[in-house]
Design a protein around this motif. Structure first.
Motif, mmCIF file in Angstrom:
data_model
loop_
_atom_site.group_PDB
_atom_site.id
_atom_site.type_symbol
_atom_site.label_atom_id
_atom_site.label_comp_id
_atom_site.label_asym_id
_atom_site.label_seq_id
_atom_site.Cartn_x
_atom_site.Cartn_y
_atom_site.Cartn_z
ATOM 1 N N PHE A 76 0.808 -1.211 0.000
ATOM 2 C CA PHE A 76 0.000 0.000 0.000
ATOM 3 C C PHE A 76 0.848 1.271 0.000
ATOM 4 O O PHE A 76 0.452 2.283 -0.574
ATOM 5 C CB PHE A 76 -0.978 -0.012 1.167
ATOM 6 N N ALA A 77 2.024 1.232 0.609
ATOM 7 C CA ALA A 77 2.897 2.406 0.597
ATOM 8 C C ALA A 77 3.427 2.669 -0.802
ATOM 9 O O ALA A 77 3.430 3.808 -1.272
ATOM 10 C CB ALA A 77 4.046 2.216 1.583
ATOM 11 N N ASP A 121 2.075 1.709 -3.527
ATOM 12 C CA ASP A 121 0.927 2.107 -4.331
ATOM 13 C C ASP A 121 0.665 3.600 -4.197
ATOM 14 O O ASP A 121 0.520 4.310 -5.198
ATOM 15 C CB ASP A 121 -0.301 1.306 -3.885
ATOM 16 N N SER A 122 0.626 4.093 -2.986
ATOM 17 C CA SER A 122 0.332 5.519 -2.797
ATOM 18 C C SER A 122 1.473 6.401 -3.276
ATOM 19 O O SER A 122 1.238 7.508 -3.771
ATOM 20 C CB SER A 122 0.028 5.794 -1.328
ATOM 21 N N ILE A 123 2.704 5.935 -3.168
ATOM 22 C CA ILE A 123 3.843 6.743 -3.614
ATOM 23 C C ILE A 123 3.829 6.918 -5.126
ATOM 24 O O ILE A 123 4.142 7.981 -5.642
ATOM 25 C CB ILE A 123 5.162 6.109 -3.144
ATOM 26 N N LEU A 144 1.137 6.474 -7.243
ATOM 27 C CA LEU A 144 -0.105 6.954 -7.849
ATOM 28 C C LEU A 144 -0.155 8.475 -7.986
ATOM 29 O O LEU A 144 -0.690 8.985 -8.961
ATOM 30 C CB LEU A 144 -1.311 6.464 -7.055
ATOM 31 N N PHE A 145 0.402 9.204 -7.036
ATOM 32 C CA PHE A 145 0.337 10.663 -7.105
ATOM 33 C C PHE A 145 1.168 11.232 -8.256
ATOM 34 O O PHE A 145 0.673 12.061 -9.015
ATOM 35 C CB PHE A 145 0.718 11.285 -5.766
#
Length: 140
Positions: A90-91, A93-95, A97-98
């Motif tokens: 999840f980390a 993924d969030s890094i 995606l932005f």
């Protein structure tokens, strides 16, 4: 008419290009030397200024405010690696995606970045599926 130079390293222009090239590396080298000196001076000052008074309490192994009692071997739950695995999924993924969202909005990059992101999300979905199959996502 002036005669053209045969190579990049010949003539005054070649010397100027070489000087500019090595000057840019000299700036990097100087920055590295300053950085190493800064760290060496900081460690040297710390060594000179710290008090050195060894006592039995200072030499005792310390971990989280608990005095060590018993043997040094402790059993650890292996299942915690799965929680770390999920966090990484999840980390990451969030890094990613932005920045992807900002590139996706740029003209000419839409289809390519969309395909790349679906491939990336596919890899993350495989990791999430693995965690689901292991039973990590069930609330206990």
């Amino acid at each position: 008419m002036p005669e053209p130079t045969r190579g990049a390293g010949t003539g005054a222009a070649g010397i100027t290009v070489a000087a500019d090239y090595f000057q840019s590396y000299s700036v990097v080298g100087l920055l590295v030397v300053v950085g190493v000196l800064f760290v060496a001076v900081a460690f040297g000052a710390g060594r000179l200024l710290r008090p050195v008074v060894p006592t039995p309490e200072k030499l005792l192994t310390y971990e989280c405010g608990v005095d060590p009692v018993g043997e040094g071997w402790a059993h650890t739950q292996v299942r915690y690696y799965v929680y770390a695995f999920l966090y990484v999924i999840f980390a990451v993924d969030s890094i990613f995606l932005f920045p992807w969202a900002t590139v996706f909005a740029a003209p000419g990059y839409g289809a390519t970045t969309l395909v790349e992101m679906f491939i990336f999300l596919g890899f993350l979905a495989v990791g999430l599926l693995y965690a689901y199959k292991k039973g990590v996502l069930t609330w206990t």
